[in-house]
Scaffold this motif. Structure first.
Motif, mmCIF file in Angstrom:
data_model
loop_
_atom_site.group_PDB
_atom_site.id
_atom_site.type_symbol
_atom_site.label_atom_id
_atom_site.label_comp_id
_atom_site.label_asym_id
_atom_site.label_seq_id
_atom_site.Cartn_x
_atom_site.Cartn_y
_atom_site.Cartn_z
ATOM 1 N N ALA A 369 24.097 75.661 -72.091
ATOM 2 C CA ALA A 369 24.105 76.850 -71.285
ATOM 3 C C ALA A 369 23.377 76.435 -69.834
ATOM 4 C CB ALA A 369 23.173 78.065 -71.822
ATOM 5 N N ILE A 370 22.506 75.651 -69.942
ATOM 6 C CA ILE A 370 21.808 75.230 -68.667
ATOM 7 C C ILE A 370 22.895 74.474 -67.612
ATOM 8 C CG2 ILE A 370 20.168 74.015 -67.809
ATOM 9 C CD1 ILE A 370 18.120 74.678 -70.010
ATOM 10 N N VAL A 371 23.481 73.469 -68.575
ATOM 11 C CA VAL A 371 24.439 72.599 -67.738
ATOM 12 C C VAL A 371 25.654 73.536 -67.011
ATOM 13 C CG1 VAL A 371 26.295 70.930 -68.303
ATOM 14 C CG2 VAL A 371 23.960 70.671 -69.248
ATOM 15 N N MET A 372 26.190 74.588 -67.855
ATOM 16 C CA MET A 372 27.044 75.267 -67.450
ATOM 17 C C MET A 372 26.877 76.125 -66.278
ATOM 18 S SD MET A 372 29.956 74.064 -68.746
ATOM 19 C CE MET A 372 30.169 72.758 -69.858
ATOM 20 N N ASN A 373 25.501 76.502 -66.473
ATOM 21 C CA ASN A 373 24.922 77.272 -65.105
ATOM 22 C C ASN A 373 24.519 76.510 -64.014
ATOM 23 O OD1 ASN A 373 24.924 80.497 -65.869
ATOM 24 N ND2 ASN A 373 24.223 79.528 -67.827
ATOM 25 N N ASN A 374 24.429 75.183 -64.209
ATOM 26 C CA ASN A 374 24.143 74.424 -62.989
ATOM 27 C C ASN A 374 25.041 73.049 -62.818
ATOM 28 O OD1 ASN A 374 20.997 75.533 -62.521
ATOM 29 N ND2 ASN A 374 21.391 75.535 -64.632
ATOM 30 N N ARG A 375 26.276 73.640 -62.642
ATOM 31 C CA ARG A 375 27.322 72.431 -62.634
ATOM 32 C C ARG A 375 26.892 71.375 -61.525
ATOM 33 N NH1 ARG A 375 32.638 75.052 -64.940
ATOM 34 N NH2 ARG A 375 31.841 76.655 -66.521
ATOM 35 N N ARG A 376 26.349 71.931 -60.444
ATOM 36 C CA ARG A 376 26.270 70.714 -59.053
ATOM 37 C C ARG A 376 25.241 69.773 -59.573
ATOM 38 N NH1 ARG A 376 27.386 70.722 -53.916
ATOM 39 N NH2 ARG A 376 28.262 72.741 -53.866
ATOM 40 N N ALA A 377 24.188 70.234 -60.258
ATOM 41 C CA ALA A 377 23.049 69.555 -60.748
ATOM 42 C C ALA A 377 23.310 68.326 -62.026
ATOM 43 C CB ALA A 377 21.797 70.299 -61.320
ATOM 44 N N PHE A 378 24.351 68.827 -62.484
ATOM 45 C CA PHE A 378 25.188 67.939 -63.612
ATOM 46 C C PHE A 378 26.178 67.116 -63.118
ATOM 47 C CE2 PHE A 378 22.183 70.615 -65.697
ATOM 48 C CZ PHE A 378 21.337 69.619 -66.720
ATOM 49 N N GLY A 379 26.560 67.144 -61.953
ATOM 50 C CA GLY A 379 27.615 66.577 -61.276
ATOM 51 C C GLY A 379 29.269 66.955 -61.849
ATOM 52 N N ILE A 380 29.222 68.337 -62.147
ATOM 53 C CA ILE A 380 30.564 68.552 -62.680
ATOM 54 C C ILE A 380 31.224 69.596 -61.747
ATOM 55 C CG2 ILE A 380 30.006 67.718 -65.172
ATOM 56 C CD1 ILE A 380 29.597 70.858 -65.892
ATOM 57 N N GLU A 381 30.544 69.798 -60.596
ATOM 58 C CA GLU A 381 31.001 71.043 -59.852
ATOM 59 C C GLU A 381 32.558 70.793 -59.339
ATOM 60 O OE1 GLU A 381 29.619 68.175 -57.043
ATOM 61 O OE2 GLU A 381 28.860 68.784 -58.843
ATOM 62 N N ASP A 382 32.992 69.664 -59.543
ATOM 63 C CA ASP A 382 34.352 69.228 -59.038
ATOM 64 C C ASP A 382 35.367 69.653 -60.173
ATOM 65 O OD1 ASP A 382 33.325 67.142 -60.044
ATOM 66 O OD2 ASP A 382 34.673 65.972 -59.445
ATOM 67 N N VAL A 383 34.963 69.785 -61.192
ATOM 68 C CA VAL A 383 35.911 69.815 -62.328
ATOM 69 C C VAL A 383 36.690 71.165 -62.124
ATOM 70 C CG1 VAL A 383 36.239 70.227 -64.852
ATOM 71 C CG2 VAL A 383 34.397 68.704 -63.875
ATOM 72 N N GLN A 384 37.840 71.090 -62.128
ATOM 73 C CA GLN A 384 38.933 72.311 -62.255
ATOM 74 C C GLN A 384 38.978 72.933 -63.518
ATOM 75 O OE1 GLN A 384 39.882 73.513 -59.191
ATOM 76 N NE2 GLN A 384 41.000 75.105 -60.148
ATOM 77 N N PRO A 385 38.605 74.244 -63.786
ATOM 78 C CA PRO A 385 38.714 74.669 -65.072
ATOM 79 C C PRO A 385 40.268 74.961 -65.269
ATOM 80 C CG PRO A 385 37.145 75.742 -63.943
ATOM 81 C CD PRO A 385 37.946 74.883 -62.813
ATOM 82 N N ASP A 386 40.436 74.628 -66.722
ATOM 83 C CA ASP A 386 41.955 75.393 -67.290
ATOM 84 C C ASP A 386 42.239 76.464 -66.899
ATOM 85 O OD1 ASP A 386 42.113 72.612 -68.205
ATOM 86 O OD2 ASP A 386 41.473 73.388 -70.191
ATOM 87 N N PRO A 387 43.429 77.171 -66.377
ATOM 88 C CA PRO A 387 43.693 78.369 -66.100
ATOM 89 C C PRO A 387 43.357 79.258 -67.352
ATOM 90 C CG PRO A 387 45.663 77.107 -66.606
ATOM 91 C CD PRO A 387 44.621 76.125 -66.269
ATOM 92 N N ALA A 388 42.954 80.545 -66.925
ATOM 93 C CA ALA A 388 42.577 81.509 -68.149
ATOM 94 C C ALA A 388 43.826 81.863 -68.702
ATOM 95 C CB ALA A 388 41.934 82.626 -67.459
#
Length: 702
Positions: A369-388
């Protein structure tokens, strides 16, 4: 030869024969090898090796000549009139399967026949998620054993409102300094945004966070989950918010399933929230052979919000509620009572307090939950989420297949199946209850924008469907269902997407042709049932008959009829420790008021009752083979063998009927039973000729 040498000899012959010939003759040769016979010998004998024949008379396939003895390491003593020669020693078998010879595979149909139903491998087919498997592998290195001793951890929970909103942990003097991370790590942790539920900071949480931030494996898992989270997270967070629950509980489902809606655990939990069948049904999910709503993300999320709400109501904290979700609320309650504390971290620290899986489960949810709320801090801010996932919902009648919907909607069938994984058989299931003759309609998702078109094109097809539901009773077979609905087994199999030989479980809802108005279900009947050779009567009860199906047990049958297993054993001369075999007919005495609507049974007036061993019993069964029972009178010197030859019966059959040795000579006048071809009569005894009478002398006449 000794037992060890004999075992090696048989094994060598078996392996040589099994590896050499084609698969077609392999089974026959394996039996030959174990019996030390050639294939020709077995074929010519006309008997199966295990048919009970002690002696097999086989013509020698070799041309006439001097007999040959078996190979021996010593020279046998000469025997008068015989010439012996040594044979070739047995060839050493190959230690491995020769190239080009495919490895044998078990026959699944044969295994199901022997097991009397599905085999163990068919009862559950686990489907896992690669990221979950990778995380479990990493956990073995991160947490090799349960935490030892009690450590309060980083107590950042008692914050003032402003600090809690900002996610900044205080430097509490009440916390032992040994439990705090280094200053650099502390500043990094203080900068993280926290989820919308209380996080209990422990060493395990920090280890998980470092794993996701600092290791290639952890970053790979986090990136994969960040991409997958685009499919369902937004809709699931909205459902949680409508239920008044923390929206970040959505990450519990990510830890459960990796947001794979079709995942199945080895324990039988399924779907995006990993419900077991019993829990799913308790929270309103349909789980049967037709539909499994645990695989429907929308329906499963609705059930999960109720379940999580109930757990929080019971425990009052989210760490205990999430732990109870993993290990069961009963287990969590017992641990709380045993250790006399409601502090999750203390339960984790005590010896045998909580399972290791549960001890890591809650920190794992906090961390993701912390990782997904802090994507920049864990280096995943550039990941493109799958379309809903987006769709229109249409409603179809029972029996309308996904293939029909895909055809009218103009989309690939596999695409439609991926949007509707809950329909296990690929069609709208039957409905248990119908109102005003109309069955319940079922929702089917189609790509957005195609709902109106599919509904219009399906309407003419739906009008021609004349089907209704049938709830399978205990003891039903496809044949009995087809008879009651006045249809055929073939049609039932086609309507219900069943495999040949499938046995529907009690309570299963099947599709069947609707009976015309005014017609009633056909009555259950049996041609004949056998009962013990004695009269059984139970005062105050009525007698019914039940035909045993594959997989039935005494306990299951007794539960269905509300009687005891001991009573079934007594009424039917059964052996209590043995399994009740398929096809056995049992007489059951039930109270007159007993409701048997959910059980298939036969009334005495709808069958022929035969006492085992009676003349009527034998006549009935031999009539199935085109024979009848006759009693003949043996002549002096007769044997069962030659009497049987007159009626085309084998010596073994004659022994079985009369329980006398086949070669015993009769003195004459004994009664012998034969099962002769129907229409054959016993030979009539010829009267003895009268003795010669001499004419009287004339003088003797009056």
């Amino acid at each position: 030869m000794g037992a060890r040498n004999l075992t090696f000899h048989l094994r060598a012959r078996y392996q040589t024969l099994m590896f050499g010939p084609s698969a077609r003759s392999r089974g026959l040769l394996s039996l030959c090898a174990l019996l030390s016979l050639s294939p020709a010998v077995t074929a010519q004998s006309g008997q199966h090796p295990s048919s009970g024949q002690r002696r097999i008379r086989v013509p020698d396939p070799r041309p006439p000549g001097p007999p040959v003895a078996a190979a021996s390491t010593t020279t046998p003593a000469p025997v008068s009139g015989l010439s012996h020669r040594a044979g070739r020693p047995p060839k050493q078998p190959e230690p491995t399967l020769p190239e080009g010879i495919p490895a044998g595979a078990p026959d699944p149909l044969a295994r199901r026949i022997i097991a009397g139903g599905p085999v163990a491998e068919e009862l559950g087919q686990p489907v896992s998620d690669p990221q979950l498997l990778a995380l479990r592998e990493a956990e073995r290195a991160l947490f090799p054993q349960n935490p030892g001793g009690f450590q309060p951890g980083f107590d950042w929970d008692h914050l003032d409102p402003s600090a809690q909103a900002a996610g900044l942990p205080p430097l509490s003097s009440a916390v032992p300094s040994a439990t705090l991370p280094e200053a650099a790590d502390l500043e990094w942790l203080r900068s993280l945004s926290l989820p919308d539920f209380r996080v209990q900071w422990t060493d395990q949480v920090v280890k998980y966070l470092k794993f996701y931030r600092d290791t290639a494996q952890g970053r790979g898992i986090a990136r994969a989950w960040a991409a997958k989270s685009g499919r369902y997270t937004r809709a699931m967070r909205g459902e949680l918010a409508r239920a008044g629950l923390p929206r970040d509980l959505v990450w519990l489902s990510l830890i459960e399933s990796g947001h794979n809606p079709t995942i199945v655990s080895p324990a039988g939990a399924a779907g995006i929230w990993q419900f077991i069948p019993a829990s799913g049904r308790a929270y309103g999910l349909t789980v049967d052979r037709w539909v499994d709503e645990r695989l429907d993300p929308q329906r499963a999320t609705e059930a999960a919000t109720k379940y999580l709400s109930d757990l929080y109501q019971r425990f009052g904290s989210w760490d205990l509620a999430m732990g109870g979700y993993n290990m069961g609320h009963g287990g969590m309650s017992r641990a709380i009572r045993k250790y006399n504390t409601n502090d999750f971290s203390r339960l984790v620290a005590y010896e045998a307090g909580l399972p290791l899986e549960t001890a890591l489960y809650v920190p794992k949810i906090y961390a993701v939950a912390i990782v997904m709320n802090n994507r920049r801090a864990f280096g995943i801010e550039d990941v493109q989420p799958d379309p809903a996932i987006s769709f229109d919902t249409i409603y179809v009648d029972p029996g309308v297949s996904l293939a029909d919907v895909a055809k009218v909607a103009g989309v690939p069938l596999e695409s439609l199946r991926s949007m509707n994984p809950q329909y296990l058989l690929g069609s709208g299931p039957p409905s248990e209850e119908q109102k005003a003759g109309e069955a319940e309609r079922w929702p089917v998702r189609v790509p957005r924008g195609l709902g109106r078109k599919a509904t219009q094109l399906l309407a003419p097809t739906a009008k021609g469907v004349q089907l209704s539901s049938y709830v399978v009773r205990f003891g039903d077979t496809l044949e009995s269902v087809a008879r009651r609905r006045k249809t055929t087994v073939t049609e039932l199999i086609a309507l219900n997407r069943m495999a040949e030989g499938d046995l529907p479980m009690p309570g299963t809802v099947l599709l069947a042709p609707r009976l015309p108005t005014g017609e009633v279900l056909a009555t259950d009947e049996e041609e004949a049932v056998a009962v013990p050779p004695r009269t059984v009567h139970v005062s105050g009860r009525r007698r019914v008959f039940y035909r045993v199906l594959a997989g039935d047990t005494l306990e299951a049958i007794s539960n269905a009829f509300k009687v005891t297993s001991a009573e079934l054993v007594s009424w039917n001369d059964l052996e209590v420790t043995a399994r009740v075999p398929e096809g056995l007919s049992l007489q059951v005495f039930v109270p007159h008021s007993q409701d048997l609507t959910q059980v298939r049974y036969v009334l005495p007036i709808n069958t022929r009752i035969l006492q085992v061993g009676s003349a009527e019993f034998i006549e009935h069964h031999e009539a199935q083979n085109g024979r009848s029972r006759l009693v003949v009178i043996a002549k002096p010197g007769d044997t069962l063998r030659n009497i049987g030859q007159r009626y085309n019966l084998s010596s073994g059959t004659m022994e079985r009927i009369n329980r006398v040795h086949r070669d015993k000579k009769f003195a004459g006048g004994e009664r012998v039973v034969v099962y002769a071809k129907r229409g054959t009569s016993a030979p009539a005894d010829k009267p003895n000729p009268l003795a010669k009478i001499d004419a009287p002398h004339p003088e003797a006449l009056p």
